[in-house]
Design an enzyme around this catalytic site. Structure first.
Site, PDB file in Angstrom:
ATOM      1  N   MET A   1       0.845  -1.204   0.000  1.00 52.18           N
ATOM      2  CA  MET A   1       0.000   0.000   0.000  1.00 52.18           C
ATOM      3  C   MET A   1       0.876   1.248   0.000  1.00 52.18           C
ATOM      4  SD  MET A   1      -2.888  -1.051   2.759  1.00 52.18           S
ATOM      5  CE  MET A   1      -3.666  -2.670   2.747  1.00 52.18           C
TER       6      MET A   1
ATOM      7  N   MET B   1     -12.179  -7.430  -4.775  1.00 53.94           N
ATOM      8  CA  MET B   1     -12.112  -6.801  -3.453  1.00 53.94           C
ATOM      9  C   MET B   1     -13.506  -6.817  -2.841  1.00 53.94           C
ATOM     10  SD  MET B   1      -8.955  -6.044  -2.887  1.00 53.94           S
ATOM     11  CE  MET B   1      -9.398  -5.421  -1.261  1.00 53.94           C
TER      12      MET B   1
ATOM     13  N   HIS C   1      -0.109  -8.172  -3.959  1.00 54.38           N
ATOM     14  CA  HIS C   1      -1.267  -7.335  -4.301  1.00 54.38           C
ATOM     15  C   HIS C   1      -0.830  -5.876  -4.189  1.00 54.38           C
ATOM     16  CE1 HIS C   1      -5.594  -5.969  -2.927  1.00 54.38           C
ATOM     17  NE2 HIS C   1      -5.258  -5.489  -4.109  1.00 54.38           N
TER      18      HIS C   1
ATOM     19  N   ASP D   1     -10.821 -10.976  -1.634  1.00 55.16           N
ATOM     20  CA  ASP D   1      -9.928 -10.264  -0.719  1.00 55.16           C
ATOM     21  C   ASP D   1     -10.716  -9.287   0.149  1.00 55.16           C
ATOM     22  OD1 ASP D   1      -7.737  -9.271   0.546  1.00 55.16           O
ATOM     23  OD2 ASP D   1      -6.765  -8.466  -1.243  1.00 55.16           O
TER      24      ASP D   1
HETATM   25  C1  DX5 Z   1      -7.224  -5.003   2.178  1.00 54.68           C
HETATM   26  C2  DX5 Z   1      -6.184  -6.064   1.828  1.00 54.68           C
HETATM   27  C3  DX5 Z   1      -6.551  -7.422   2.310  1.00 54.68           C
HETATM   28  C4  DX5 Z   1      -6.678  -7.509   3.806  1.00 54.68           C
HETATM   29  C5  DX5 Z   1      -7.667  -8.548   4.168  1.00 54.68           C
HETATM   30  O1  DX5 Z   1      -6.889  -3.826   1.579  1.00 54.68           O
HETATM   31  O2  DX5 Z   1      -6.021  -6.146   0.418  1.00 54.68           O
HETATM   32  O3  DX5 Z   1      -5.666  -8.409   1.802  1.00 54.68           O
HETATM   33  O4  DX5 Z   1      -5.476  -7.792   4.426  1.00 54.68           O
HETATM   34  O5  DX5 Z   1      -7.839  -8.506   5.544  1.00 54.68           O
HETATM   35  P1  DX5 Z   1      -9.099  -9.138   6.280  1.00 54.68           P
HETATM   36  O6  DX5 Z   1      -9.100 -10.621   5.940  1.00 54.68           O
HETATM   37  O7  DX5 Z   1      -8.825  -8.868   7.703  1.00 54.68           O
HETATM   38  O8  DX5 Z   1     -10.318  -8.459   5.735  1.00 54.68           O
HETATM   39 ZN    ZN Z   2      -4.910  -7.909  -0.553  1.00 52.36          ZN
END
Ligand code: DX5
Ligand code: ZN
Length: 227
Positions: free
Chosen positions: A41, A141, A70, A177
């Site tokens: 991120m 997502m 990702h 995800d």
């Molecule tokens: C969110 C991420 C996910 C996140 C998922 O922006 O891309 O990979 O870590 O976390 P949980 O399973 O806690 O929703």
């Molecule tokens: Zn992710």
């Protein structure tokens, strides 16, 4: 990486101890993780910052299986080579992250990596129509990207079913995800998903000192899908 539609659990290290990524990744694989999901991120495309290619490269030797990166970064193109060199097996970029997604996907392919395309909850399945011959994975997502521990957005189930139909016999993984739990995992699997990313649901109650909890959580996720 041979293609299979069998359900795979991909713990997200976003919920791991950031000072112990190596040990966390080793523990996750011992405890039954199929893939390791690595969330990058940038504080620009998403309102949170994690880490970049140097950290991915440091983690790589601690993962025996698939390292699923990702990228929640914009722009992505200038950094694809660095993430490829860091040892990613799959590199996913967001449809929303730039104006030339076709070029971005081509670049990942040229770098010899599996090509992933991630779509935000507000982006329709139809945007994949002109990318189906270019990708190995679609990341649906099911929360707004940026943070772990958010609530699964139910309206995405229909999108998963639509994508499953669009994909047909093509060897394209459907990855989910965000907000995957024992309640939501069976729903997405029924809709056609085969890769389940899970952060909080896998790490709950566990730690590097108590990795058995990861194994128990992974087993619960599998059992919830009848596996
Ligand atoms: C969110 C991420 C996910 C996140 C998922 O922006 O891309 O990979 O870590 O976390 P949980 O399973 O806690 O929703
Ligand atoms: Zn992710």
């Amino acid at each position: 990486m041979t293609f299979s539609r069998a359900v795979k659990i991909a713990p997200s290290i976003l919920s791991a101890d950031f000072a112990n990524f190596g040990a966390e990744c080793r523990a996750l694989e011992i405890q039954g993780a199929d893939w390791i999901h690595v969330d990058v991120m940038d504080g620009h495309f998403v309102p949170n910052i994690t880490f970049g290619p140097a950290t991915c490269a440091a983690i790589r030797p601690h993962i025996k299986g698939v390292m699923d990166v990702h990228l929640m970064i914009a722009p992505a193109d200038a950094y694809l080579e660095a993430f490829a060199n860091a040892g990613a097996d799959v590199i996913s970029v967001h449809y929303e992250a730039g104006p030339h997604i076709h070029r971005t996907l081509q670049t990942i392919r040229k770098l010899g990596k599996k090509v992933g395309l991630a779509i935000n909850p507000g982006t329709p399945a139809a945007v994949l129509e002109n990318a189906l011959d270019m990708i190995d994975l679609v990341n649906v997502m099911t929360v707004n990207p940026g943070f772990g521990g958010q609530k699964f957005i139910m309206s995405q189930l229909e999108k998963v079913a639509t994508l499953r139909k669009m994909i047909g016999d093509r060897p394209i993984h459907i990855e989910i995800d965000g907000g995957v739990t024992v309640e939501t995992a069976p729903l997405v699997v029924a809709a056609g998903a085969d890769v389940l990313v899970a952060g909080s649901a896998v790490f709950a109650g566990g730690s590097v000192q108590n990795p058995d909890a990861y194994g128990a959580n992974i087993a619960l996720l599998r059992a919830s899908c009848g596996l």
